[in-house]
Structure formats: structure tokens, C-alpha cells
Scaffold this motif. Structure first.
Motif, PDB file in Angstrom:
ATOM      1  N   LEU A  61       0.831  -1.207   0.000  1.00  0.00           N
ATOM      2  CA  LEU A  61       0.000   0.000   0.000  1.00  0.00           C
ATOM      3  C   LEU A  61       0.862   1.251   0.000  1.00  0.00           C
ATOM      4  N   LEU A  62       1.854   1.297   0.892  1.00  0.00           N
ATOM      5  CA  LEU A  62       2.709   2.487   0.974  1.00  0.00           C
ATOM      6  C   LEU A  62       3.465   2.710  -0.333  1.00  0.00           C
ATOM      7  N   GLY A  63       3.882   1.615  -0.958  1.00  0.00           N
ATOM      8  CA  GLY A  63       4.634   1.741  -2.204  1.00  0.00           C
ATOM      9  C   GLY A  63       3.798   2.152  -3.392  1.00  0.00           C
ATOM     10  N   SER A  64       2.464   1.975  -3.278  1.00  0.00           N
ATOM     11  CA  SER A  64       1.585   2.298  -4.410  1.00  0.00           C
ATOM     12  C   SER A  64       0.877   3.641  -4.250  1.00  0.00           C
ATOM     13  N   LEU A  65       1.222   4.399  -3.224  1.00  0.00           N
ATOM     14  CA  LEU A  65       0.576   5.699  -3.025  1.00  0.00           C
ATOM     15  C   LEU A  65       0.864   6.635  -4.190  1.00  0.00           C
ATOM     16  N   ARG A  66      -0.139   7.370  -4.572  1.00  0.00           N
ATOM     17  CA  ARG A  66       0.032   8.351  -5.645  1.00  0.00           C
ATOM     18  C   ARG A  66       0.851   9.544  -5.156  1.00  0.00           C
ATOM     19  N   PRO A  67       1.396  10.314  -6.074  1.00  0.00           N
ATOM     20  CA  PRO A  67       2.178  11.492  -5.663  1.00  0.00           C
ATOM     21  C   PRO A  67       1.336  12.474  -4.856  1.00  0.00           C
ATOM     22  N   VAL A  68       1.974  13.161  -3.945  1.00  0.00           N
ATOM     23  CA  VAL A  68       1.302  14.164  -3.113  1.00  0.00           C
ATOM     24  C   VAL A  68       0.965  15.378  -3.967  1.00  0.00           C
ATOM     25  N   THR A  69      -0.296  15.831  -3.878  1.00  0.00           N
ATOM     26  CA  THR A  69      -0.724  17.013  -4.634  1.00  0.00           C
ATOM     27  C   THR A  69      -0.852  18.255  -3.758  1.00  0.00           C
ATOM     28  N   HIS A  70      -1.074  18.048  -2.447  1.00  0.00           N
ATOM     29  CA  HIS A  70      -1.232  19.156  -1.515  1.00  0.00           C
ATOM     30  C   HIS A  70      -0.514  18.801  -0.217  1.00  0.00           C
ATOM     31  N   ARG A  71       0.047  19.795   0.409  1.00  0.00           N
ATOM     32  CA  ARG A  71       0.663  19.601   1.723  1.00  0.00           C
ATOM     33  C   ARG A  71       0.138  20.678   2.659  1.00  0.00           C
ATOM     34  N   VAL A  72      -0.411  20.222   3.799  1.00  0.00           N
ATOM     35  CA  VAL A  72      -1.004  21.130   4.772  1.00  0.00           C
ATOM     36  C   VAL A  72      -0.251  20.993   6.091  1.00  0.00           C
ATOM     37  N   THR A  73       0.166  22.103   6.659  1.00  0.00           N
ATOM     38  CA  THR A  73       0.806  22.108   7.969  1.00  0.00           C
ATOM     39  C   THR A  73      -0.048  22.958   8.902  1.00  0.00           C
ATOM     40  N   ILE A  74      -0.498  22.368  10.011  1.00  0.00           N
ATOM     41  CA  ILE A  74      -1.411  23.062  10.924  1.00  0.00           C
ATOM     42  C   ILE A  74      -0.974  22.805  12.360  1.00  0.00           C
ATOM     43  N   GLY A  75      -1.409  23.684  13.268  1.00  0.00           N
ATOM     44  CA  GLY A  75      -1.160  23.491  14.687  1.00  0.00           C
ATOM     45  C   GLY A  75      -2.074  22.407  15.222  1.00  0.00           C
ATOM     46  N   LYS A  76      -1.495  21.402  15.806  1.00  0.00           N
ATOM     47  CA  LYS A  76      -2.260  20.246  16.282  1.00  0.00           C
ATOM     48  C   LYS A  76      -3.304  20.638  17.327  1.00  0.00           C
TER      49      LYS A  76
END
Length: 353
Positions: A239-254
Motif C-alpha cells: 500500500l505504501l509503495g503504491s501511493l500516488r504522488p502528493v498534490t497538496h501539503r497542509v501544515t497546521i497546529g495540532k
């Protein structure tokens, strides 16, 4: 003459999900008498007003409540009846834990199985890692291995992994006393859950593997045995090896997003990216702007609270990073500062429940 509104024991049994023999037994022990007994035939007849009591009786027996306690349940008020249920569940849960521990001890004693020392770990660190990945297990009688935790160790690291097919969590630990070899096995999640409070109080623990059980040796020499599951664990690396490329990256305060979700408790919510700013979209049409940043074009993904909240709340550190791949692809949740814990969660395609 018999009231035509009365039901025969067979018809009543089918209606309430009990057998006729069970109804006769409950009549004999005084828990559920028939509404009427035909004086000529001796047939037991039941009324519709008895359905609720019969269904409650069936469910109380399903959870294993003793007959004596059931008798008290039917004479109690609502508050006392609820207390009786809670007490019974506590007792059953404690008994189940005792049975699981005894089973693990018995399996460990079979044939004096040889033990392989895998590694040493800090007890509080192992306990925290177990808590983090257990949130991703599930009880599925058709796939019992999904209730387990996969442990994989080599000379440099120890990885704990769990999945319920909709979420996947993996935590990597650095051993304080590494092993010279490699080992992998799937441990019963209930056993792992039961040992955490003791492991958390032990400065160090040593992991020892046998053929049927995994042993956790505490600093005082006590060994806690956990059952090893024999079913094949899902190939999460595929599963991890078949993940599609990342299109968005979000960084937020937990803390901000977790607090908002705890206070509002939406069954479902949206994570929205607009003009490079992240926000929460709630079913009430409220929008909560989040402190953080986002890359990629405008997008809204919908998540169930029970899916994304555990991944966010267990994340390490103050800032959380989400890698998104689209509305029908797994999102990766990890700490912005520490990648030792990684969780994959599936969004919902549409916001409708």
C-alpha cells in the motif's frame, strides 16, 4: 374464551428472537411469565406488552448477565438498572483480561518454548507507541488479524504497525539495546492494551519472542506474555509503495484543530484549502480558519471524525503535516518535526453521511 390478541408461544418466540424452550425456562425461573395460560390446553399465551421485557431479557442473556442479576434488573428503576449493566460489563471485561493473560501464560509454558531476545526499549516510549497504533486496530470476526499489532525489529529499529483497512498507523522506535538479527510477528491487540499501564512504569523493557507468544520483561524481572496471531498481516508495504504522488501539503497546529473538533464533535467535517490557507468546514456551514499553511490548488476533502481525529490527536509534537492526494486517495498524517509516527486515513468522497 381466549383473547384473540394473545400470541402463541411459537409466534411470540419468533417476534422477540427467543426459542420456545427458552421462554418455558424463563417462565419456570420467574423472569417472564406468559400473560395467560389456556385453562383447557395449558398453552402459554403472550401479549404484545411483553415484547420489551422479552427483548431486554434476550439481550441481557446475550451479554452473559446471571439470572439472579436479571431478576434485580427487572425490579430496579432506570438508574439502578443502568448501574447493574455497567457493573456486569466491568466484571466481564476483567474476566476476559484474566482469561487472555492466562491463555498467554499457558501457551508460553507449552514445551518450554525457546525465547529469543529481540531488543531493549524504554518502557514509557513503548507504551506511548502502543497507544498510538492501537487506535487504528478494529475487531472484525472475519479478519481477526486486524485487531493485532505488527512488530518488526532489526538491528537499528523497531516498528509497530496496525491497520483497519481504512486507516494505517506505523511508529518506529530506536532500541536502547538492539538485536543482532531480525524478527517479525503480529501480537494480539487486547494483550498489548492490557500491558501498557505496567510497561509505562518500567524504565526499560526487554522484548523476548517465543514460538507462540511474545514476552515483555520488565525492569524488575517480571515477564508479561502476549499471544501471537497466526493469520497473515496485510501487506501494508505494498500500500505504501503504491501511493500516488502528493498534490497538496497542509501544515497546521495540532492543538488548535484538535480543540475545535473536540468542542464541536462533528460526525463529518471538511479540510479546505483556499488561497494557500487551511480551514475546517463544518456541517453547520461554519468555517474555522486554521493557523498554518497549505500548498496546491483549492481543494476540500471530507473526513469522518472517528477516522481523522485519532490520527491528529496521537500525532507527535505541536505541528501536524498532512500530505493529500485527492478525494479518493489516502491522506498521510505525520508530525512536522518527527516522522517516527505516520498514519494513513481515507477521506470520504462526498460530505453526505
Amino acid at each position: 374464551m381466549t383473547d384473540p390478541d394473545r400470541m402463541s408461544i411459537g409466534a411470540f418466540a419468533r417476534l422477540v428472537g427467543l426459542t420456545a424452550s427458552a421462554l418455558r425456562f424463563y417462565d419456570d425461573v420467574g423472569l417472564l411469565h406468559p400473560d395467560e395460560v389456556d385453562p383447557l390446553t395449558g398453552y402459554r399465551l403472550y401479549a404484545e406488552s411483553q415484547v420489551t421485557r422479552a427483548v431486554q431479557l434476550r439481550e441481557l442473556r446475550t451479554i452473559g448477565m446471571p439470572l439472579l442479576t436479571i431478576g434485580k434488573f427487572f425490579t430496579a428503576d432506570a438508574e439502578e438498572a443502568a448501574r447493574l449493566i455497567d457493573e456486569h460489563v466491568i466484571n466481564v471485561t476483567a474476566q476476559a483480561s484474566d482469561v487472555q493473560r492466562a491463555a498467554a501464560e499457558l501457551k508460553a509454558s507449552l514445551g518450554r518454548e525457546p525465547r529469543l531476545t529481540i531488543c531493549g526499549l524504554a518502557g514509557p516510549v513503548l507504551a506511548a507507541a502502543v497507544d498510538q497504533v492501537l487506535a487504528t486496530t478494529v475487531f472484525d470476526p472475519d479478519i481477526p488479524v486486524l485487531s493485532g499489532v505488527r512488530l518488526e525489529a532489526d538491528s537499528e529499529s523497531v516498528a509497530l504497525t496496525a491497520t483497519d483497512r481504512y486507516r494505517l498507523a506505523t511508529r518506529t522506535l530506536v532500541p536502547i539495546d538492539p538485536s543482532a538479527g531480525t524478527w517479525a510477528g503480529t501480537i494480539a491487540g487486547d494483550d498489548m492494551r492490557a500491558l501498557t499501564y505496567r510497561v509505562r512504569r518500567s524504565p526499560t523493557v526487554t522484548i523476548e519472542a517465543g514460538e507462540r507468544t511474545l514476552g515483555v520483561r520488565l525492569a524488575n524481572g517480571t515477564v508479561i506474555h502476549c499471544r501471537l496471531l497466526t493469520e497473515v498481516f496485510p501487506d501494508y508495504r505494498l500500500l505504501l509503495g503504491s501511493l500516488r504522488p502528493v498534490t497538496h501539503r497542509v501544515t497546521i497546529g495540532k492543538q488548535h484543530v484538535v480543540r475545535e473538533l473536540e468542542q464541536r464533535a462533528p460526525e463529518m467535517f471538511g479540510l479546505q484549502i483556499s488561497d494557500g490557507r487551511p480551514s475546517l468546514v463544518l456541517p453547520s456551514s461554519d468555517e474555522v480558519t486554521l493557523a498554518g499553511s497549505a500548498t496546491g490548488p483549492d481543494l476540500t476533502l471530507w473526513f469522518e471524525l472517528t477516522t481523522l481525529y485519532p490520527a491528529l490527536s496521537h500525532a507527535i509534537g505541536n505541528d501536524v503535516m498532512l500530505d493529500l492526494r485527492g478525494p479518493d486517495q489516502p491522506a498521510t498524517v505525520r508530525s512536522a518535526d518527527d516522522g517516527d509516527l505516520t498514519t494513513l486515513v481515507m477521506p470520504r468522497v462526498t460530505p453526505e453521511p
